[in-house]
Structures are given as C-alpha cells and as structure tokens.
Design a protein around this motif. Structure first.
Motif, PDB file in Angstrom:
ATOM      1  N   LEU A  18       0.850  -1.188   0.000  1.00 31.88           N
ATOM      2  CA  LEU A  18       0.000   0.000   0.000  1.00 31.88           C
ATOM      3  C   LEU A  18       0.887   1.239   0.000  1.00 31.88           C
ATOM      4  N   PRO A  19       1.308   1.686  -1.184  1.00 35.87           N
ATOM      5  CA  PRO A  19       2.219   2.825  -1.266  1.00 35.87           C
ATOM      6  C   PRO A  19       1.660   4.056  -0.559  1.00 35.87           C
ATOM      7  N   PRO A  20       2.467   4.686   0.284  1.00 35.34           N
ATOM      8  CA  PRO A  20       1.991   5.857   1.030  1.00 35.34           C
ATOM      9  C   PRO A  20       1.904   7.095   0.144  1.00 35.34           C
ATOM     10  N   ARG A  25      -3.892  10.974   1.239  1.00 33.72           N
ATOM     11  CA  ARG A  25      -4.537  10.514   2.464  1.00 33.72           C
ATOM     12  C   ARG A  25      -5.300  11.664   3.130  1.00 33.72           C
ATOM     13  N   LYS A  26      -4.700  12.852   3.162  1.00 31.79           N
ATOM     14  CA  LYS A  26      -5.385  14.006   3.748  1.00 31.79           C
ATOM     15  C   LYS A  26      -6.664  14.330   2.974  1.00 31.79           C
ATOM     16  N   ARG A  27      -6.566  14.300   1.643  1.00 30.93           N
ATOM     17  CA  ARG A  27      -7.747  14.595   0.817  1.00 30.93           C
ATOM     18  C   ARG A  27      -8.831  13.539   1.024  1.00 30.93           C
ATOM     19  N   LYS A  49      -7.269  10.421  13.294  1.00 31.43           N
ATOM     20  CA  LYS A  49      -6.347   9.301  13.413  1.00 31.43           C
ATOM     21  C   LYS A  49      -7.072   7.975  13.227  1.00 31.43           C
ATOM     22  N   ARG A  50      -8.221   7.832  13.862  1.00 31.38           N
ATOM     23  CA  ARG A  50      -8.982   6.594  13.692  1.00 31.38           C
ATOM     24  C   ARG A  50      -9.495   6.477  12.264  1.00 31.38           C
ATOM     25  N   LEU A  51      -9.931   7.589  11.692  1.00 37.42           N
ATOM     26  CA  LEU A  51     -10.390   7.544  10.303  1.00 37.42           C
ATOM     27  C   LEU A  51      -9.261   7.133   9.367  1.00 37.42           C
ATOM     28  N   LYS A  59      -7.754  -0.632   2.557  1.00 34.81           N
ATOM     29  CA  LYS A  59      -6.840  -0.576   1.411  1.00 34.81           C
ATOM     30  C   LYS A  59      -6.919   0.765   0.692  1.00 34.81           C
ATOM     31  N   ASN A  60      -7.140   1.837   1.475  1.00 39.05           N
ATOM     32  CA  ASN A  60      -7.183   3.211   0.956  1.00 39.05           C
ATOM     33  C   ASN A  60      -8.314   3.436  -0.038  1.00 39.05           C
TER      34      ASN A  60
END
Length: 310
Positions: A18-20, A25-27, A49-51, A59-60
C-alpha cells in the motif's frame, strides 16, 4: 501492552503493498468527513487518526471505507448483545479474561502482519461464553483502531482443550454465532491474511464442513489446520515473536493475556462513553438507505458469503 510499530524493513514491506501518499490521504480523510456530515443517521465522533487507520484497513478505498463505516455504526445499534454494557470490569468480561486467553503479540511478523491468539485457560464448558468472548474481541479491536494501522492479520486458534461441547456452542446453526460472525468480521476494517488452527482434533473437518457452505472460497483458502502446537507456526510466523511457551520471547500466555485485560480496563470510561455515542439514529435514516446489515439480520438466511476478507 504496547503494540510495537513496524521496523524499517516491515514498513518497507507494508509500503510496497500500500504505497503511502500523505497528501492523498489528507484529501481522502476530508472526503470521508464530508460524506459523514451528509449522513444524518451516522455519528460524527471519529477523530482523524482513527479515520486514517480505518481507511488504511480498507486498502485506501474511500468507497469501501464508507461501506464499513456504515456497518461499524449500524452493528452497534443492531447487535446490542455485543456492543452494549461494555464495562471491562463487569463480571462477565472478568470471567472471560480468566477462562479464555485472548491477546495480540507485541511484534509484527516480518511481512507486517499482526498476530492474534485465542486459547482456553479453563476447559470447563460452563465458563465458555461466546457472547462474552465476542464482546471482548470487539473491545480489543476498537483499541487497535485507535493505536495502529496494520497491513493484515493472522488469527491463531489453539483448540487444545476444546471438547465437542465447545464446538457445539460455536455451531452456525445458532443465531448468536451468526450474529457474532457479522459483528466481528464485517463491521471492522481489519483484513485477514491467515487463520491457523492448532491442536486440531480428528473431527475438525466435520466441524468445519458445517461452516464451509456459509463462507467464501477465498476465506476457506486462508485456513491452515495443524495437529501440533505452536511449533507448527514456525514456517509462517517468526519463532522469536511468539509466546514463551511456543519457543518465542513475547512473554507467557498468562502475561500477554493479563496485559490485554488490564489494557481494556484502563479504557473503561472510553468504552462506556463510546457505546452511547457510536450508534446510528435510525429515526434520521432516509427510507431509501436501509442498513444492509439490518437487511441481513432480518433475513439471517445463513449465508456469510458477503463477508469482507480481503
């Protein structure tokens, strides 16, 4: 009990799968929060954080995250036998902690998987409560959501001491077993990599055959059945991260189990507060958006082939 973060090598392995992408992630978190704001029946109490951990477990995928969030909150309304009265000091939970050892190992596997172990400490059938075990497992899962985002999970079920009576209590012909499966497997964003059965009795295939028609083939393929004990895990899990009794350095069964029992006790106030606010308000749900979980519970036709096990 502290869950140790990934090592550099483990993080590299996780990033390969799962490439960071911190900006994306913020969006995505903003998009999920905007979606939640438009769902009048859903709570708005989950912090970023939980979200973020929730999204990682999905898996994003934003759409998958929305689906599991809906089920996460719906389960707390539809399955009160597992999500109400979540007092870790209650007699039922305290007795469960003494009779059933359930804990996570501190270290991840080399591939970045988290290992969970369940085994009997007291073989007396009257001490085996599926309802208490399920409630406790879900309490631990909620703590994990607050603390980490793991790649996937390895579940180890040590069947030493299990009798035909224990297996009868876990039969999917019973409504509580089916409801427990829905609560644990389909309302949490945790992916399953493998399930290992240790000390499997000779009749284990007869027991599992009852479940097989209810499960996806993909899930069945994750099962590994062993007649031996912890040493049978060595080809799959590094020996050093296992409990002492199985040749590792993680601590004894008793130490690991007690640490997790104390950990949920320390979060008593959070559990009692959360059970009041982490529910759906069915009066505000739009008629055209009936909970999928509620539909499944209404029918309860015995099929769990829709369970998310990726």
């Amino acid at each position: 009990m502290t869950l140790l973060p990934p090592t550099v090598e483990q993080q590299k392995r996780i990033d390969e799968e799962l490439p960071p992408d911190p900006e994306m992630r913020k969006r995505d978190i903003i998009a999920i929060k905007e979606w939640l704001a438009k769902q009048p029946h859903l709570p708005k109490n989950m912090d970023d954080k939980r979200l973020e951990n929730f999204l990682f477990g999905c898996k994003n995928s934003i759409e998958r995250c929305k689906l599991i969030l809906e089920r996460y909150y719906s389960a707390r309304t539809a399955l009160p036998e597992f999500f109400a009265n979540r007092d870790p000091l209650a007699k039922e939970i305290q007795e469960c902690c003494k009779s059933v050892q359930y804990f996570l190992l501190p270290s991840l596997t080399r591939e970045g998987h988290r290992v969970t172990i369940l085994r009997l400490n007291n073989k007396a059938l009257e001490k085996f409560s599926l309802q208490a075990i399920t409630r406790r497992i879900l309490m631990v899962m909620d703590l994990r959501l607050m603390e980490e985002a793991s790649l996937s999970n390895i579940m180890v079920l040590d069947l030493e001491g299990f009798s035909a009576g224990h297996f009868a209590k876990c039969s999917p012909t019973q409504s509580i077993v089916r409801r427990a499966m829905l609560a644990i497997q389909d309302s949490m964003p945790f992916r399953l990599h493998r399930v290992h059965y240790l000390h499997a009795p000779t009749f284990i295939e007869s027991v599992l055959n009852i479940f097989y028609p209810l499960l996806k083939e993909k899930l069945i393929q994750k099962f590994r059945i062993h007649t031996g004990g912890g040493e049978d895990l060595y080809p799959y899990v590094e020996q050093e991260i296992l409990p002492n009794e199985w040749g590792g350095n993680a601590g004894t069964f008793e130490e690991l189990n007690d640490a997790w029992c104390r950990k949920i006790e320390k979060h008593k106030d959070w559990y009692l507060r959360d059970e009041k606010i982490s529910k759906t308000d069915e009066n505000l749900r739009m008629p055209s958006h009936k909970s999928l979980l509620a539909k499944e519970l209404d029918g309860m036709q015995g099929s769990f082939r829709q369970l998310n096990i990726d």
